[in-house]
Design a protein around this motif. Structure first.
Motif, PDB file in Angstrom:
ATOM      1  N   MET A  86       4.730  58.380 -37.907  1.00  0.00           N
ATOM      2  CA  MET A  86       5.283  57.689 -36.732  1.00  0.00           C
ATOM      3  C   MET A  86       6.400  58.529 -36.125  1.00  0.00           C
ATOM      4  N   LEU A  87       6.718  58.204 -34.889  1.00  0.00           N
ATOM      5  CA  LEU A  87       7.876  58.817 -34.248  1.00  0.00           C
ATOM      6  C   LEU A  87       9.082  57.991 -34.673  1.00  0.00           C
ATOM      7  N   HIS A  88       9.872  58.540 -35.586  1.00  0.00           N
ATOM      8  CA  HIS A  88      10.996  57.792 -36.158  1.00  0.00           C
ATOM      9  C   HIS A  88      12.041  57.483 -35.088  1.00  0.00           C
ATOM     10  N   GLY A  89      12.615  56.317 -35.219  1.00  0.00           N
ATOM     11  CA  GLY A  89      13.680  55.934 -34.307  1.00  0.00           C
ATOM     12  C   GLY A  89      13.178  55.484 -32.949  1.00  0.00           C
ATOM     13  N   ARG A  90      11.869  55.455 -32.792  1.00  0.00           N
ATOM     14  CA  ARG A  90      11.293  55.037 -31.514  1.00  0.00           C
ATOM     15  C   ARG A  90      10.680  53.653 -31.688  1.00  0.00           C
ATOM     16  N   SER A 107      16.601  60.262 -31.454  1.00  0.00           N
ATOM     17  CA  SER A 107      15.937  59.199 -32.224  1.00  0.00           C
ATOM     18  C   SER A 107      16.290  59.248 -33.708  1.00  0.00           C
ATOM     19  N   ARG A 108      16.844  60.354 -34.173  1.00  0.00           N
ATOM     20  CA  ARG A 108      17.325  60.412 -35.562  1.00  0.00           C
ATOM     21  C   ARG A 108      18.807  60.779 -35.523  1.00  0.00           C
ATOM     22  N   PRO A 109      19.666  59.769 -35.379  1.00  0.00           N
ATOM     23  CA  PRO A 109      21.092  60.019 -35.113  1.00  0.00           C
ATOM     24  C   PRO A 109      21.780  60.871 -36.176  1.00  0.00           C
ATOM     25  N   ARG A 141      10.503  66.756 -39.676  1.00  0.00           N
ATOM     26  CA  ARG A 141       9.804  66.001 -38.637  1.00  0.00           C
ATOM     27  C   ARG A 141       8.412  66.564 -38.333  1.00  0.00           C
ATOM     28  N   SER A 193       5.624  65.816 -39.521  1.00  0.00           N
ATOM     29  CA  SER A 193       4.576  64.788 -39.394  1.00  0.00           C
ATOM     30  C   SER A 193       4.598  64.186 -37.978  1.00  0.00           C
ATOM     31  N   GLU A 194       5.785  64.150 -37.356  1.00  0.00           N
ATOM     32  CA  GLU A 194       5.861  63.652 -35.973  1.00  0.00           C
ATOM     33  C   GLU A 194       5.140  64.613 -35.028  1.00  0.00           C
ATOM     34  N   LEU A 223       1.619  64.161 -35.464  1.00  0.00           N
ATOM     35  CA  LEU A 223       1.175  62.909 -34.835  1.00  0.00           C
ATOM     36  C   LEU A 223       0.929  63.120 -33.336  1.00  0.00           C
ATOM     37  N   TYR A 224       1.853  63.829 -32.697  1.00  0.00           N
ATOM     38  CA  TYR A 224       1.643  64.137 -31.271  1.00  0.00           C
ATOM     39  C   TYR A 224       0.324  64.879 -31.089  1.00  0.00           C
ATOM     40  N   TYR A 241       9.900  69.499 -29.500  1.00  0.00           N
ATOM     41  CA  TYR A 241      10.840  69.630 -30.614  1.00  0.00           C
ATOM     42  C   TYR A 241      11.798  70.804 -30.422  1.00  0.00           C
TER      43      TYR A 241
END
Lengths: 202, 346
Positions: free
Chosen positions: A79-83, B16-18, B252, B254-255, B258-259, B273
């Motif tokens: 998943m797109l984390h934080g989204r 999105s990942r602070p 990240r 895997s993100e 996913l895209y 990214y």
């Protein structure tokens, strides 16, 4: 189709031969190590068979063509984390060139269809495992890809969530997609149209 | 994917990942600011050393000719050159004995007032009478305005810094005659013009084969600046900043997968990214510029414009290199096999 891992003499996939029509759901069953995930990778173009091919409409398809035709649902819920849920679902349409408003509107409708109307704006990390899987399935539903491959999609879910996720996969099939699910859960494969047991491979 | 959507996704990805965003911004800010602050500090040290060297005469060029002497008239003409502050001469004229200098006779010399201005910047040109070196004045008990024999002491010069050997000299201030020969011609150049002036002096006085041109004081060498270690510190800063960037992009992966498995082109996913993390580096670099300005305000007392420029250059060099390498890292991670990335559990 046959496949052996590089350097390994043993073929983990041997003489696999199957034909599927649009709108079909098929289960791949077998114990861990029987080659379920590897077979999904081969069908989805993430691996190249040692011999044989995957054909669409009887035409052998390259890895790139298979990757472009496949939407994935994984046990680990990438998943797109934080989204939010809607942002995660909408990327399937955004990837096809849709504008943001159109993609979000379509994602909202599909999330509502799968019972996530109250969770659309929730960050993905706050959703349950089953809800996260349904978001992944919505992403597949919104995608224009005809093939959906799911690798142990209910591995971490309870019975109620599993049932909801299988319902969602059936929705995908009704939309004309081919759905192949690797699973060892009888409550999943019992509800699918076809089932292949990899333990019975020659 | 539409370009505007790619950029929007990149910006959303950045925040999105602070925790990782904060880590990258903080690392970039501190790591990129430190070399800049070091550079500013090095420049300030150099400026101070140059200032001290110039006080001792590193910007003073001496022309002499042991055999024929140098033309005092030509020497005074040098004073009108571009880049020259003062040009003056002296000529030894023997010794002189006063009643109070019973110990040893004092050295007597004729000198131009410009020469005495070079020896002691506090010297007041235009004062008449004799001018004494500080030791001579003390020995004779003759401060400014005192009378020695029939002459008045016009001024007392401090020779300690630039001409310590002339402390017991007595100068007779005068202008050069047309054919007057001097022992030495001293030329004080503007800061930064010393080498140019020295070259011009060699050319101007070159007809004599025995002419010698030297610096009054060998001060700071240009290699002190060109070989400073701080000029390479930004490279270390890039390496440090790239650590959390690489770690975050890899986590990240895997993100990114996913895209790609959702239909986004690999290069678009890599761009998302790269842009997201490059944006965070840019935010950190902006903070580093602010820290550099602060460091500059704290320590920079000399050469303000150069100091600021060199500090900002260090930050921008580091940020640009980090930004470029972030794109390389994102592209490399996007090229990882999807089969493993998409199933990654991080």
């Amino acid at each position: 189709m046959n496949y052996a891992y590089p350097g390994s003499p043993r073929e983990i996939i041997r003489d696999f031969d199957q034909t599927l029509r649009p709108g079909t759901t098929m289960g791949l069953v077998g114990p861990s190590g029987s080659g379920k995930s590897t077979l999904l990778d081969l069908i989805g173009g993430l691996r190249k068979p040692v011999s044989g091919s995957v054909a669409f409409d009887n035409v052998p398809a390259s890895e790139a063509v298979r990757r472009a035709a496949t939407a994935w649902v994984a046990q680990t819920n990438p998943m797109l984390h934080g989204r939010t849920a809607v942002e995660n679902a909408a990327i399937a349409l955004l990837a096809q060139g849709a504008d943001m408003m159109t993609a979000r509107a379509a994602a909202c409708r599909s999330l509502a269809d799968l019972g996530l109307e109250d969770r659309m704006l929730a960050p993905m990390a706050r959703l349950s495992g089953g809800e996260q899987q349904r978001v992944s399935i919505v992403r597949c539903l919104l995608s224009d890809r005809p093939l959906v491959l799911a690798d142990e999609p209910t591995g971490q879910l309870d019975h109620q969530n599993t049932a909801a996720v299988v319902d969602a996969f059936k929705t995908l099939a009704r939309a004309g997609k081919i759905v192949i699910i690797a699973t060892h859960d009888p409550s999943v494969w019992e509800r699918l149209d076809e089932m292949v047991d990899l333990r019975e491979s020659p | 994917m539409r370009p505007s959507v790619v950029v929007r996704e990149a910006l959303l990805t950045a925040v999105s990942r602070p925790f990782f965003a904060f880590l990258i911004v903080l690392t970039a800010m501190v790591a990129l600011a430190l070399p800049a602050a070091w550079e500013v500090s090095e420049l300030q040290n150099l400026a101070q050393r140059v200032e001290e060297a110039e006080a001792r005469g590193s910007n003073v060029v001496i022309v002499s000719d042991q055999e024929e002497g140098v033309s005092a008239f030509e020497c005074e003409k040098v004073g009108s050159w571009v880049g020259v502050v003062h040009a003056g001469w002296f000529k030894n004229t023997g010794t002189v004995q006063f009643e109070k200098s019973a110990r040893n006779p004092l050295q007597k010399a004729s000198a131009s007032s410009s020469y005495l201005e070079i020896v002691d910047p506090s010297f007041s040109p235009g004062t008449g009478g004799l001018v004494l070196g500080a030791a001579a004045a003390k020995e004779l008990g003759a401060p400014r305005g005192a009378t020695l024999s029939t002459s008045t002491v016009g001024d007392v010069v401090d020779t300690d810094r630039r001409a310590p050997g002339q402390a017991r000299w007595v100068y007779d201030v005068r202008s050069a005659g047309l054919f007057m020969s001097a022992n030495e011609c001293w030329v004080e150049a503007q800061s930064g013009s010393t080498q140019t002036v020295a070259r011009s002096l060699r050319a101007a006085f070159s007809p004599s084969p025995t002419i010698e041109v030297r610096y009054l004081y060998e001060g700071v060498s240009s290699s002190d600046w060109t070989q400073r270690p701080s000029q390479y510190a930004w490279i270390a800063a890039v390496a440090v900043t790239l650590l959390p960037v690489t770690l975050t992009v890899y986590i990240r992966r895997s993100e990114i997968a996913l895209y790609v498995t959702s239909g986004v082109r690999r290069m678009d996913a890599a761009f998302i990214y790269a842009f997201a993390h490059g944006f965070l580096v840019a935010v950190g670099a902006t903070g580093a510029v602010a820290l550099t300005l602060f460091a500059h305000l704290m320590v920079a007392t000399r050469w303000h414009e150069t100091s600021l420029l060199i500090g900002i250059t260090a930050v921008i060099s580091g940020a640009a290199a980090t930004f470029s390498l972030t794109a390389v890292v994102a592209t490399a991670v996007a090229m990882l096999p999807l089969a493993t990335s998409v199933k990654d559990r991080t």
